[in-house]
Design an enzyme around this catalytic site. Sequence first.
Site, mmCIF file in Angstrom:
data_model
loop_
_atom_site.group_PDB
_atom_site.id
_atom_site.type_symbol
_atom_site.label_atom_id
_atom_site.label_comp_id
_atom_site.label_asym_id
_atom_site.label_seq_id
_atom_site.Cartn_x
_atom_site.Cartn_y
_atom_site.Cartn_z
ATOM 1 N N GLY A 122 2.050 -3.344 4.290
ATOM 2 C CA GLY A 122 1.834 -1.912 4.475
ATOM 3 C C GLY A 122 0.363 -1.613 4.725
ATOM 4 O O GLY A 122 -0.375 -2.408 5.314
ATOM 5 N N SER A 123 -0.062 -0.473 4.241
ATOM 6 C CA SER A 123 -1.406 0.009 4.570
ATOM 7 C C SER A 123 -2.532 -0.798 3.937
ATOM 8 O O SER A 123 -3.693 -0.621 4.318
ATOM 9 C CB SER A 123 -1.540 1.476 4.171
ATOM 10 O OG SER A 123 -0.709 2.285 4.982
ATOM 11 N N THR A 124 -2.223 -1.693 2.984
ATOM 12 C CA THR A 124 -3.298 -2.547 2.474
ATOM 13 C C THR A 124 -3.837 -3.455 3.577
ATOM 14 O O THR A 124 -4.994 -3.878 3.522
ATOM 15 C CB THR A 124 -2.823 -3.410 1.294
ATOM 16 O OG1 THR A 124 -1.727 -4.242 1.700
ATOM 17 C CG2 THR A 124 -2.382 -2.538 0.118
ATOM 18 N N PHE A 125 -3.013 -3.745 4.598
ATOM 19 C CA PHE A 125 -3.472 -4.587 5.701
ATOM 20 C C PHE A 125 -4.518 -3.873 6.552
ATOM 21 O O PHE A 125 -5.239 -4.520 7.324
ATOM 22 C CB PHE A 125 -2.289 -5.012 6.579
ATOM 23 C CG PHE A 125 -2.644 -6.073 7.586
ATOM 24 C CD1 PHE A 125 -2.646 -7.413 7.229
ATOM 25 C CD2 PHE A 125 -2.986 -5.745 8.889
ATOM 26 C CE1 PHE A 125 -2.992 -8.394 8.152
ATOM 27 C CE2 PHE A 125 -3.328 -6.707 9.815
ATOM 28 C CZ PHE A 125 -3.332 -8.037 9.448
ATOM 29 N N LYS A 126 -4.630 -2.573 6.407
ATOM 30 C CA LYS A 126 -5.604 -1.825 7.206
ATOM 31 C C LYS A 126 -7.035 -2.265 6.942
ATOM 32 O O LYS A 126 -7.916 -2.064 7.783
ATOM 33 C CB LYS A 126 -5.438 -0.327 6.958
ATOM 34 C CG LYS A 126 -4.141 0.229 7.532
ATOM 35 C CD LYS A 126 -3.890 1.668 7.111
ATOM 36 C CE LYS A 126 -2.546 2.176 7.658
ATOM 37 N NZ LYS A 126 -2.203 3.527 7.153
#
Length: 491
Positions: free
Chosen positions: A219-223
Site C-alpha cells: 500500500g502507501s508505505t511503498f510511496k
Amino acid sequence: MNKPLRRIALFAGVLIFALLARANWLQFVQADELQSDQHNRRGLIERYSKPRGNIYAAHDTKLTGSTKTDSSDFTYKRTYKNGELWAPVTGFSAQIYGETLLEGVYDSFLTGTDDRLFFDRTVSMLTGEEEGGGNVHTTLLPSAQQAAFDGLQGKEGAAVAIDPETGKILALASTPSYDPSSIAGMSQADQESWSAMQKKNDPSQPMLNRALRQVYPPGSTFKIITAAAALESGKYTLEGKTDSPSPYNLPTSGNPLPNWSENIPCKNASIRDALKYSCNNVFAKISDELGNEKMKETAEKFGFNEEQFVPVRSVASSFPQIDPDQNAMGGIGQGSVTASPLQMAMATAAIANDGTLMKPYMVDTLRAPNLDIIEHTEPEVLNEALPADVAQQVQGGMEAVVNDPDGTGAPAKLPNVTVGGKTGTAQHGVGNSQKPYAWFVSYAKQQDGSSPVAVAVVIESSDTVREEIGGSTLAAPVAKAVMQAVLEEKP
C-alpha cells in the site's frame, strides 16, 4: 603349503577383504544415509540424551530450556519460556516434527555436533564432563519484542524493528502465535496440539511467521520508495509541484485512480505534501513517468526481488517487470507489488540511515558451552540504496507525515525525538472485497541525529470495522510502542 590349504587361505583372504570392503562402504559411503534413516533411532536417542543448548535474547534473557521426559528412549525434550512471545524467533524443536527457524538453522550447534565445537567435545571427553550443546545469543530486545507482541494482540499481523545503523533486528513479532513447548514431545497431547494449529483446523495459522514468510501489498508505505526513485532521478524536488491531476487516469486503460478522500489537496501536490496526505495520483503518475525499469531498479536496491537470510530465510518481496498500468499502481504499493514486514522495515531503516542499507541479522554471537565466543556477527553493508542527500529529502517528507498537524501519521509522534513515518492501507481481495491491510512504517531520530530504530507493522486482520481500518489507527500505535521501548534502552 599343499594345494587344499592354499585354497582355504585364499578363500579366507577373500572373505576378509569382502568384510573390510563392506565395513568401509557402510562407514564412509552409506553412513549419512543410515544415520538419517527413519528406522534408525540411535541417532535420535543420542540427540535427546543430553540437554540442548539454549537461545537467548539481549541482556542474556533465556528463551529456551530442556527438561527430562518419561520416555524410555528420549531423555530430554525442549522447553520454551514465554513461548508465544518468542516463537517467531526461536521456531520449534520437536521430537516428532523436527526443527524450524533458529532451532533449525543452528540445530547442529545447539546439539553440540557442530565441527566448531570439536575442541569443546574433546575437552569434555578427557575431563569426563557431560557434553553439551552451544548457545545462540540473539540481538532481540525483550522490551521491544514485548511491546510489539502486546500491540498486536487480538489481531493477525506482524511487526519488525531494526537498528538502521547496524542491521540488528530488535523485535520480530507475529500474531496469533503458539507455544512451541506444546509440540516438543511425543505424547498424544503434543500431536493433538500440532493438528489443532494446522491451517485446515485453524484458519488464523498461528504457526505462520508473518514477519518473514508472508508478503502483502504494501500500500502507501511503498510511496517512500517511489519518492526515493523520483528524487534520485533529478526530475523532481521535494517541494516542487508535480503537475498531477486528481484523479489520475491510468496510462493504458484510462481508468481513474481516486485518492482516499476527495477533500485532501492532492492536485499537483509536491512530493512532501503527497507523502503527508498520501496522494495516490502523485505517486502513480511519478511511477509511470519514471518507468518500470527505474522503479524496479530502485526497489531492488532496497532489497526487493531477493530472499533475505537473517540467518532464517525470509521470502522475497516483489517488484516485477509489469505493464504501464500495473507499474503506475506499483508506485502506490498496489497491483503486483508485494512486501514482507521485514522488507519494509529494511527500506525504512535505509532511509533513516542516510541511504545505507545494512544487512539485517538477529544472531549476535554463538557461544560454546564454556561461554567462549565461537562466532560473532559484524555489521555489514548490504547496499547503498540512495545517496545521502536524497535519503535526507525523503526523511523530510516522512517527518511531515508525523509532525505536521494534518499529517496522516500523527499518532506515532514521540516527545524529544524526531519521528518519520508513512501510513498505508492496502486493498485486499478481488475488488477490495475483504478488509484492507493496515500498514505503518517509521523511524525515530535522537537529538544527535542518530537513528536507533526503524519499524514496520502490518495488520492483516482484526475485529475493527472496515470504515475504521487504517495504518494510522491500527498499525501506528504498535510502531510507536516499539520505538518507545527501544529508545528507553538507549543512553
